[in-house]
Design a protein around this motif. Structure first.
Motif, PDB file in Angstrom:
ATOM      1  N   ASP A  30       0.831  -1.202   0.000  1.00 21.11           N
ATOM      2  CA  ASP A  30       0.000   0.000   0.000  1.00 21.11           C
ATOM      3  C   ASP A  30       0.869   1.256   0.000  1.00 21.11           C
ATOM      4  O   ASP A  30       1.908   1.314   0.679  1.00 21.11           O
ATOM      5  CB  ASP A  30      -0.909  -0.011   1.238  1.00 21.11           C
ATOM      6  CG  ASP A  30      -1.846   1.177   1.264  1.00 21.11           C
ATOM      7  OD1 ASP A  30      -2.792   1.213   0.460  1.00 21.11           O
ATOM      8  OD2 ASP A  30      -1.619   2.088   2.098  1.00 21.11           O
ATOM      9  N   THR A  31       0.449   2.270  -0.749  1.00 20.24           N
ATOM     10  CA  THR A  31       1.238   3.496  -0.882  1.00 20.24           C
ATOM     11  C   THR A  31       1.475   4.173   0.459  1.00 20.24           C
ATOM     12  O   THR A  31       2.583   4.649   0.747  1.00 20.24           O
ATOM     13  CB  THR A  31       0.529   4.476  -1.838  1.00 20.24           C
ATOM     14  OG1 THR A  31       0.361   3.851  -3.113  1.00 20.24           O
ATOM     15  CG2 THR A  31       1.357   5.739  -2.017  1.00 20.24           C
ATOM     16  N   GLN A  33       1.695   2.767   3.291  1.00 18.69           N
ATOM     17  CA  GLN A  33       2.649   1.960   4.036  1.00 18.69           C
ATOM     18  C   GLN A  33       4.074   2.214   3.551  1.00 18.69           C
ATOM     19  O   GLN A  33       5.016   2.261   4.350  1.00 18.69           O
ATOM     20  CB  GLN A  33       2.296   0.475   3.908  1.00 18.69           C
ATOM     21  CG  GLN A  33       3.021  -0.410   4.906  1.00 18.69           C
ATOM     22  CD  GLN A  33       2.510  -1.845   4.858  1.00 18.69           C
ATOM     23  OE1 GLN A  33       1.416  -2.119   4.376  1.00 18.69           O
ATOM     24  NE2 GLN A  33       3.306  -2.772   5.364  1.00 18.69           N
ATOM     25  N   TYR A  79       2.248  11.265  -1.842  1.00 17.59           N
ATOM     26  CA  TYR A  79       1.219  10.247  -2.065  1.00 17.59           C
ATOM     27  C   TYR A  79       0.735  10.295  -3.519  1.00 17.59           C
ATOM     28  O   TYR A  79       0.624   9.260  -4.179  1.00 17.59           O
ATOM     29  CB  TYR A  79       0.049  10.457  -1.114  1.00 17.59           C
ATOM     30  CG  TYR A  79      -1.041   9.419  -1.263  1.00 17.59           C
ATOM     31  CD1 TYR A  79      -0.888   8.147  -0.737  1.00 17.59           C
ATOM     32  CD2 TYR A  79      -2.223   9.716  -1.946  1.00 17.59           C
ATOM     33  CE1 TYR A  79      -1.880   7.180  -0.888  1.00 17.59           C
ATOM     34  CE2 TYR A  79      -3.214   8.757  -2.101  1.00 17.59           C
ATOM     35  CZ  TYR A  79      -3.037   7.496  -1.561  1.00 17.59           C
ATOM     36  OH  TYR A  79      -4.020   6.545  -1.721  1.00 17.59           O
ATOM     37  N   SER A 191      -1.960   3.887   6.947  1.00 25.53           N
ATOM     38  CA  SER A 191      -1.578   2.560   6.443  1.00 25.53           C
ATOM     39  C   SER A 191      -2.139   1.415   7.269  1.00 25.53           C
ATOM     40  O   SER A 191      -2.130   0.264   6.804  1.00 25.53           O
ATOM     41  CB  SER A 191      -0.048   2.440   6.396  1.00 25.53           C
ATOM     42  OG  SER A 191       0.508   2.512   7.710  1.00 25.53           O
ATOM     43  N   GLN A 193      -5.111   0.430   8.029  1.00 24.84           N
ATOM     44  CA  GLN A 193      -6.279  -0.261   7.496  1.00 24.84           C
ATOM     45  C   GLN A 193      -5.902  -1.343   6.484  1.00 24.84           C
ATOM     46  O   GLN A 193      -6.548  -2.398   6.411  1.00 24.84           O
ATOM     47  CB  GLN A 193      -7.246   0.741   6.864  1.00 24.84           C
ATOM     48  CG  GLN A 193      -8.543   0.105   6.361  1.00 24.84           C
ATOM     49  CD  GLN A 193      -9.515   1.151   5.830  1.00 24.84           C
ATOM     50  OE1 GLN A 193      -9.235   2.348   5.852  1.00 24.84           O
ATOM     51  NE2 GLN A 193     -10.665   0.699   5.345  1.00 24.84           N
ATOM     52  N   ASN A 194      -4.862  -1.093   5.679  1.00 27.55           N
ATOM     53  CA  ASN A 194      -4.469  -2.048   4.634  1.00 27.55           C
ATOM     54  C   ASN A 194      -3.066  -2.603   4.879  1.00 27.55           C
ATOM     55  O   ASN A 194      -2.331  -2.896   3.938  1.00 27.55           O
ATOM     56  CB  ASN A 194      -4.529  -1.378   3.262  1.00 27.55           C
ATOM     57  CG  ASN A 194      -5.931  -0.933   2.891  1.00 27.55           C
ATOM     58  OD1 ASN A 194      -6.875  -1.717   2.986  1.00 27.55           O
ATOM     59  ND2 ASN A 194      -6.066   0.315   2.477  1.00 27.55           N
ATOM     60  N   TRP A 195      -2.694  -2.764   6.134  1.00 23.63           N
ATOM     61  CA  TRP A 195      -1.337  -3.189   6.470  1.00 23.63           C
ATOM     62  C   TRP A 195      -1.049  -4.606   5.983  1.00 23.63           C
ATOM     63  O   TRP A 195      -1.876  -5.499   6.104  1.00 23.63           O
ATOM     64  CB  TRP A 195      -1.140  -3.132   7.974  1.00 23.63           C
ATOM     65  CG  TRP A 195       0.272  -3.445   8.388  1.00 23.63           C
ATOM     66  CD1 TRP A 195       0.804  -4.682   8.627  1.00 23.63           C
ATOM     67  CD2 TRP A 195       1.321  -2.506   8.558  1.00 23.63           C
ATOM     68  NE1 TRP A 195       2.131  -4.575   8.946  1.00 23.63           N
ATOM     69  CE2 TRP A 195       2.475  -3.254   8.916  1.00 23.63           C
ATOM     70  CE3 TRP A 195       1.410  -1.117   8.449  1.00 23.63           C
ATOM     71  CZ2 TRP A 195       3.697  -2.638   9.174  1.00 23.63           C
ATOM     72  CZ3 TRP A 195       2.626  -0.508   8.707  1.00 23.63           C
ATOM     73  CH2 TRP A 195       3.755  -1.267   9.056  1.00 23.63           C
ATOM     74  N   GLN A 196       0.145  -4.793   5.418  1.00 23.38           N
ATOM     75  CA  GLN A 196       0.625  -6.119   5.055  1.00 23.38           C
ATOM     76  C   GLN A 196       2.137  -6.139   5.212  1.00 23.38           C
ATOM     77  O   GLN A 196       2.813  -5.146   4.925  1.00 23.38           O
ATOM     78  CB  GLN A 196       0.232  -6.476   3.628  1.00 23.38           C
ATOM     79  CG  GLN A 196       0.709  -5.491   2.560  1.00 23.38           C
ATOM     80  CD  GLN A 196       0.088  -5.768   1.213  1.00 23.38           C
ATOM     81  OE1 GLN A 196      -1.029  -5.361   0.926  1.00 23.38           O
ATOM     82  NE2 GLN A 196       0.826  -6.484   0.372  1.00 23.38           N
TER      83      GLN A 196
END
Length: 289
Positions: A30-31, A33, A79, A191, A193-196
């Protein structure tokens, strides 16, 4: 002027490497992140650099408000720029970004009392004409993704002008420290919410992005100390032919005739701005002698 040009070589190289890293991670991480990790790496490195220098005063500032405004706007610009790299060919992203000198010149003349001379305006105009030659409005390039990058360009122009103001009283390391310090929590919040978790080679590109963040902005801040903001950002046009070759060699992006023609116009503008001396009797645009 030569010293400023040398610092800008470091800036151009750093931004090009950063673009490659972002392209490699696009769609995988994710951008927000990526921006978070970039700030973490930058904050660690710059804190160590300041600590090793033995000059703890560089951790402090009396202009925290301007740092906060500059880096919030710069985060928004980053971003948009990162998104654009994943959506458009590299050369087109950089070409659209090169509307920055126009916005920077207007902002610097309004808030930093820098004069808009005929030479500067001509150099910037040549660069912008080169951008339009490359972008070819109406040919499908100017789409929603392009407007994201144009918005990022305006954010960068504000950030560049703020850097010029800060560089009058702040050391480049202080500017970089507060850039990472302010942007780190912003990136973390967006970041989560879409953390990986990154894996393998992804960590390498994250480190590259984090390091080139520092080298790009350190070189830019040093260049700003030796030349006016509009001169420095106009020299930044040289980034376009460099990234165009990266796109051709590594991503099989086409090397269009219009790209080369536009790059030539930008180069002419740079040469004019760097090597043609100002007429002592030349009036600044919009100002009297």
């Amino acid at each position: 002027m030569i010293k400023s040009a040398l610092w800008m070589v470091g800036t151009l190289t750093s931004f090009s490497l950063m673009a490659v890293g972002v392209r490699e991670l696009s769609g995988l991480i994710d951008t927000f992140q990526i921006l978070f990790f970039r700030s973490v790496i930058g904050l660690v490195i710059i804190s160590l650099a300041i600590a090793c220098s033995g000059k703890g005063e560089r951790f402090r500032t009396h202009r925290l408000g301007l740092h906060g405004i500059r880096n919030s706007i710069h985060f928004a610009g980053s971003y948009g720029w990162f998104l654009g790299i994943g959506l458009l060919p590299l050369a087109e992203v950089f070409a659209l970004e090169f509307t920055v000198p126009l916005w920077t010149a207007l902002i610097a003349s309004t808030f930093l009392n820098e004069q808009l001379t005929l030479k500067k305006v001509t150099a910037i105009a040549l660069g912008l004409i080169g951008v339009f030659v490359i972008v070819q409005p109406g040919q499908g390039v100017v789409n929603f993704s392009s407007f994201i990058v144009l918005g990022a360009a305006i954010c960068y122009a504000i950030a560049h002008s703020s850097t010029k103001s800060l560089s009058a009283t702040e050391h480049p390391l202080t500017i970089l420290f507060f850039m990472c310090l302010v942007q780190l929590p912003i990136g973390l919040c967006f970041s989560l919410q879409n953390w990986q978790n990154p894996a393998g080679i992804q960590w390498f590109w994250i480190v590259v992005i984090g390091i080139t963040l520092l080298t790009a902005h350190f070189c830019m801040a040093k260049a700003m100390q030796t030349a006016e903001a509009t001169v420095v950002v106009t020299m930044d046009f040289l980034r376009l032919p460099a990234i165009a070759m990266v796109g051709v060699l590594f991503y099989s992006e086409p090397l269009e005739f219009t790209l080369m023609a536009g790059a030539l116009l930008m180069l002419l503008g740079n040469l004019l701005n760097i090597y043609v001396p100002e007429n002592k009797h030349q009036e600044a645009i919009g100002k009297s002698n």
